[in-house]
Design a protein around this motif. Structure first.
Motif, short mmCIF file in Angstrom:
data_model
loop_
_atom_site.label_atom_id
_atom_site.label_comp_id
_atom_site.label_asym_id
_atom_site.label_seq_id
_atom_site.Cartn_x
_atom_site.Cartn_y
_atom_site.Cartn_z
N GLN A 176 -19.36 6.15 -13.39
CA GLN A 176 -18.64 6.81 -12.30
C GLN A 176 -19.44 6.86 -11.00
O GLN A 176 -18.87 7.05 -9.93
CB GLN A 176 -18.26 8.24 -12.71
N ILE A 177 -20.75 6.69 -11.08
CA ILE A 177 -21.60 6.84 -9.91
C ILE A 177 -21.35 5.73 -8.89
O ILE A 177 -21.18 5.99 -7.70
CB ILE A 177 -23.09 6.89 -10.32
N GLY A 178 -21.32 4.48 -9.34
CA GLY A 178 -21.10 3.35 -8.44
C GLY A 178 -19.81 3.49 -7.63
O GLY A 178 -19.84 3.36 -6.40
N PRO A 179 -18.67 3.73 -8.30
CA PRO A 179 -17.43 3.90 -7.53
C PRO A 179 -17.47 5.08 -6.55
O PRO A 179 -16.88 4.99 -5.47
CB PRO A 179 -16.38 4.13 -8.62
N LEU A 180 -18.16 6.14 -6.90
CA LEU A 180 -18.26 7.28 -5.97
C LEU A 180 -19.05 6.88 -4.71
O LEU A 180 -18.64 7.20 -3.59
CB LEU A 180 -18.94 8.47 -6.63
N SER A 225 -31.08 14.06 -1.61
CA SER A 225 -31.80 13.16 -0.71
C SER A 225 -32.86 12.36 -1.46
O SER A 225 -32.99 11.15 -1.26
CB SER A 225 -32.44 13.96 0.42
N GLU A 226 -33.60 13.02 -2.34
CA GLU A 226 -34.63 12.33 -3.14
C GLU A 226 -34.00 11.27 -4.03
O GLU A 226 -34.50 10.14 -4.13
CB GLU A 226 -35.39 13.33 -4.01
N ILE A 227 -32.92 11.62 -4.71
CA ILE A 227 -32.26 10.68 -5.63
C ILE A 227 -31.72 9.48 -4.88
O ILE A 227 -31.91 8.33 -5.30
CB ILE A 227 -31.14 11.39 -6.43
N LEU A 228 -31.03 9.72 -3.76
CA LEU A 228 -30.45 8.62 -3.00
C LEU A 228 -31.54 7.73 -2.39
O LEU A 228 -31.39 6.51 -2.35
CB LEU A 228 -29.51 9.15 -1.91
N THR A 229 -32.63 8.34 -1.94
CA THR A 229 -33.75 7.56 -1.40
C THR A 229 -34.35 6.68 -2.48
O THR A 229 -34.62 5.49 -2.25
CB THR A 229 -34.82 8.50 -0.80
N GLU A 230 -34.55 7.24 -3.65
CA GLU A 230 -35.11 6.45 -4.76
C GLU A 230 -34.15 5.33 -5.18
O GLU A 230 -34.57 4.20 -5.44
CB GLU A 230 -35.44 7.36 -5.94
#
Length: 193
Positions: free
Chosen positions: A5-9, A127-132
């Motif tokens: 579900q993460i990719g489509p979001l 922010s940390e997760i998206l940056t990584e």
């Protein structure tokens, strides 16, 4: 939530941002790629504000970027400035009109304001997760990281006394430049504890 579900979001969020970019520039005949270029130029430093830097960051073809740069220059949003040390290099700088436009019409500003709905801890973690995630994807695709200068392994805080220094170019960096993104950015090597 499962991984599928993460990719489509993320894709849906990207589509919403591009839709907002189309709306923001439509009255002036600007396309989403034009706003992406203006946004990038508002964030990047002097090592990254070249046509090559724009091409790498946006991920479009050289032809698309070249045509887009010409449109933006023709409409008065950007100016081409020759490099003071190497005449083969051209820097792209936002004009007064370009700075004003991106300040008043940036869909990313609205997007960033949405994060105020989160508490500081959740916002920082996202922010940390998206940056990584971005870093991993860029490395996987052999792309440049385009990170913020002061988080780079080459950044030397107050390396020249009162000013910072880029350890790669050995040039001074202002406080403002230390907060801008750079195409030469490399993550620091974390020392084992």
């Amino acid at each position: 939530m499962n991984d599928s579900q993460i990719g489509p979001l993320i894709e849906r969020i990207g589509n919403l941002l591009r839709s907002e970019q189309r709306v923001a520039g439509a009255d002036l005949g600007l396309q989403a790629v034009h706003l992406q270029i203006l946004s990038y130029l508002s964030l990047c430093n002097r090592y990254s504000n070249t046509p090559a830097g724009v091409t790498e960051y946006i991920g479009a073809t050289k032809g698309t970027i070249s045509q887009s740069i010409n449109v933006l220059e023709g409409k008065g949003f950007i100016e081409k400035v020759p490099d003071s040390q190497d005449g083969r290099i051209t820097h792209l700088e936002l004009s007064k009109i370009g700075r004003s436009f991106i300040h008043n019409n940036s869909p990313l500003k609205e997007f960033s304001n949405t994060f105020k709905e989160f508490d500081d801890k959740d916002s920082a973690r996202l922010s940390e997760i998206l940056t990584e995630l971005l870093t991993m994807l860029q490395r996987k695709n052999n792309g440049r990281l385009f990170g913020v200068c002061h988080t780079c392994k080459y950044f030397n805080r107050n390396g020249l006394g009162k000013s910072h220094q880029c350890g790669l170019t050995l040039e001074p960096l202002s406080d403002k430049e230390s907060l801008q993104i750079c195409r030469e950015h490399e993550k620091p090597i974390l020392e084992a504890v």
